[in-house]
Scaffold this motif. Structure first.
Motif, short mmCIF file in Angstrom:
data_model
loop_
_atom_site.label_atom_id
_atom_site.label_comp_id
_atom_site.label_asym_id
_atom_site.label_seq_id
_atom_site.Cartn_x
_atom_site.Cartn_y
_atom_site.Cartn_z
N GLY A 44 -2.21 6.10 -4.42
CA GLY A 44 -2.17 5.05 -3.38
C GLY A 44 -3.50 5.02 -2.65
O GLY A 44 -3.56 5.11 -1.43
N ASP A 65 -3.81 2.76 -7.32
CA ASP A 65 -3.14 2.03 -6.23
C ASP A 65 -2.43 0.84 -6.87
O ASP A 65 -3.01 0.17 -7.73
CB ASP A 65 -4.18 1.55 -5.21
CG ASP A 65 -3.52 1.02 -3.95
OD1 ASP A 65 -3.48 1.75 -2.95
OD2 ASP A 65 -3.03 -0.13 -3.99
N GLY A 83 -2.29 9.40 0.90
CA GLY A 83 -2.76 9.22 2.27
C GLY A 83 -2.32 7.91 2.89
O GLY A 83 -2.69 6.83 2.43
C1 LIG Z 1 -2.66 2.28 4.54
S1 LIG Z 1 -3.11 2.11 2.87
C2 LIG Z 1 -3.87 3.67 2.58
C3 LIG Z 1 -4.91 3.65 1.52
C4 LIG Z 1 -5.69 4.93 1.32
N1 LIG Z 1 -4.85 6.01 0.85
C5 LIG Z 1 -6.40 5.32 2.60
O1 LIG Z 1 -5.99 6.31 3.24
O2 LIG Z 1 -7.35 4.65 3.00
C6 LIG Z 1 -1.61 2.14 2.00
C7 LIG Z 1 -1.75 1.93 0.50
O3 LIG Z 1 -0.51 2.26 -0.11
C8 LIG Z 1 -0.39 1.48 -1.27
N2 LIG Z 1 1.04 1.48 -1.69
C9 LIG Z 1 2.04 0.69 -1.30
N3 LIG Z 1 3.18 1.02 -1.91
C10 LIG Z 1 2.92 2.05 -2.71
C11 LIG Z 1 3.69 2.85 -3.61
N4 LIG Z 1 5.00 2.64 -3.80
N5 LIG Z 1 3.07 3.84 -4.28
C12 LIG Z 1 1.74 4.09 -4.07
N6 LIG Z 1 0.97 3.37 -3.24
C13 LIG Z 1 1.54 2.36 -2.58
C14 LIG Z 1 -0.90 0.12 -0.82
O4 LIG Z 1 -1.31 -0.67 -1.91
C15 LIG Z 1 -2.07 0.49 0.08
O5 LIG Z 1 -3.29 0.46 -0.58
#
Ligand SMILES: C[S@@+](CC[C@H](N)C(=O)[O-])C[C@H]1O[C@@H](n2cnc3c(N)ncnc32)[C@H](O)[C@@H]1O
Length: 487
Positions: A44, A65, A83
């Motif tokens: 993610g 992601d 994260g």
């Molecule tokens: C707040 S962002 C955080 C991104 C990065 N980890 C950071 O800390 O900058 C949340 C991310 O979670 C991803 N996301 C949403 N649902 C998810 C899932 N079921 N599994 C993995 N990632 C997911 C979204 O696409 C988004 O990019």
């Protein structure tokens, strides 16, 4: 389980661009979880800014992601991060599923981070939705309490998460790695004693002796044969490790090594005392090096635990913290608290280290905190951020985070927008006497005192009163020099 496309689209908006590493990445780097050759996978990863930071630092890292990098493969790695992902998922079952998938990829440690309720107040508009809220941007956010997040991770993964920082937890695959991490967190970073006498034998074999000195400086005891890479060479030159260390003792001050030994014993007591809160591991489950430390410092585990419990018990006795604050060799004592700079933590008395350790065990590292406030009247620890403590003669307070050690309520306060922030005086009181800046800070204090700048203590605690006082006395500050405004 595949999330509904609408939510996915909105969740993608939660991925912000990061100019600096995220808080979990800073923890990973500071705690030495990534070493050259250790790979990281970011589950993610959003726009992948942490991955860019890592590649700039020369680490091998990749990520996936569902929106920003859907075509990248899931890869297992020694260190896996997830994260600020679980807090954007509104469906509790899918939230758990995401965490489990990330865990399945983690060979050594999973680093989980999520937003905390104390960050929620920054959101002006929000509507309650499921177990979280919808923001004005149409994204979902679930804000956790620190303890709630830990318990949710533990339940979901049947694990025992370790707080690394507020909203950041490490989940170790191997129990010994977890114990090793916790014990090293309370180990002070002291330099090995310096050379005092010139000793011909020592000088000739300094390079061979260096790993031995480093080991004893780090652990406070002699290594066993399998704990040093050059044991055979030491045995060949000196006969044995013990004899080799006698040469070291001759060239250095024996009392310094004794002090290292005592301090390492105390570090171990503090770790064992704090481990009581979450179930102390049986002796056989401790990493081998720690088992050897226990035998060297305490004779046996029972004795080590008894001493640790005595220390822990004393902390709960009325007056113990108060007495320790009053007798502390370092720190600025006010009627309500003892304040110290983070660099002085290692030289605090065991009681105060344990007091602060209770907060650290709950929160982990607080980003940016450089002054620690140990409250005297009630069991509370505050982590204060005074940016540029070294260079600003009277740094203003930017933010604070306070944890109450009975209720475990966490409160934050930001002073960033205020034009009249609390400031520090007499900075030398917060640091140890051998800190490189001690003399510089003391000099300024003496001059400020002699000019009567501290005479009216009711006025100088905040920026405005302090600036008025300087103006009234016709002086101004340039770095740590006090100059006359009247030329
Ligand atoms: C707040 S962002 C955080 C991104 C990065 N980890 C950071 O800390 O900058 C949340 C991310 O979670 C991803 N996301 C949403 N649902 C998810 C899932 N079921 N599994 C993995 N990632 C997911 C979204 O696409 C988004 O990019």
């Amino acid at each position: 389980m595949q999330p509904a496309p609408k939510y996915l689209e909105n969740r993608a908006r939660t991925a912000i661009g990061r100019a600096e590493p995220s808080r979990p990445l800073k923890c990973i780097l500071a705690d030495g979880l990534l070493t050259p050759g250790i790979r990281l996978f970011d589950y993610g990863c959003g726009r992948g800014d942490d991955l860019r930071h890592l590649s700039m630092l020369g680490f091998e890292a990749s990520g996936w992601d569902p929106v920003h990098r859907p075509d990248h493969e899931h890869r297992s790695a020694p260190v896996v991060t997830i994260g600020y992902v679980v807090n954007v998922i509104e469906n509790p079952a899918e939230r758990q599923e995401a965490l489990r998938r990330a865990w399945a990829l983690a060979e050594q440690v999973l680093v989980v981070s999520a937003r905390l309720t104390l960050e929620a107040k920054a959101l002006r508009e929000r509507t309650d939705y499921e177990d979280g809220c919808l923001t004005s941007r149409g994204t979902f956010q679930k804000f956790f309490e620190q303890q709630e997040l830990r318990q949710w991770i533990d339940r979901t993964l049947e694990a025992n998460a370790v707080p690394a920082a507020p909203g950041v937890f490490y989940v170790f695959r191997d129990e010994q790695a977890r114990t090793h991490f916790l014990a090293s967190r309370y180990r002070r970073r002291l330099a090995a004693p310096r050379l005092t006498k010139s000793a011909e034998l020592f000088a000739r074999h300094e390079a061979v002796l260096a790993p031995l000195m480093e080991f004893v400086g780090e652990r406070g005891r002699l290594p066993q044969d399998d704990e040093l890479a050059n044991t055979a060479e030491l045995a060949q030159v000196f006969g044995s490790i013990r004899k080799a260390f006698r040469v070291v003792l001759y060239a250095t001050d024996e009392a310094d090594w004794e002090a290292v030994r005592e301090e390492r014993g105390r570090d171990l007591s503090i770790y064992l005392a704090l481990s009581r809160f979450e179930g102390r591991p049986p002796f056989g489950k401790l990493p081998l090096a720690l088992q050897r430390d226990v035998k060297a410092f305490f004779g046996n585990y029972k004795q080590a635990c008894t001493e640790a419990d005595t220390l822990l018990y004393s902390l709960g006795q009325p007056g113990t913290v108060e007495e320790a604050c009053q007798n502390s060799a370092v720190g600025k004592l006010t009627p309500t608290a003892l304040y110290i700079h983070e660099s002085a933590l290692p030289i605090l008395s065991p009681v105060l280290r344990l007091y602060e350790g209770c907060a650290r065990g709950y929160l982990g590292r607080v980003d940016g905190a450089n002054i620690i406030k140990m409250h005297r009247g009630e069991p509370k620890i505050s982590y204060l951020n005074y940016p540029d403590f070294d260079n600003d003669p009277h740094p203003p307070l930017a933010e604070s985070l306070t944890v109450h050690l009975q209720t475990f309520r966490v409160k934050t306060r930001s002073f960033g927008a205020s034009s009249n922030r609390p400031i520090l005086h007499r900075k030398e009181l917060f640091i140890s006497a051998d800190h490189p800046l001690h003399a510089k800070f003391s000099r300024l204090t003496r001059i400020e005192e002699s000019k009567g700048l501290f005479d009216d203590t009711s006025r100088i605690g905040l920026e405005e009163g302090w600036n008025e006082t300087l103006a009234q006395k016709g002086v101004y500050l340039k770095g740590h020099r006090l100059l006359s405004a009247r030329g």
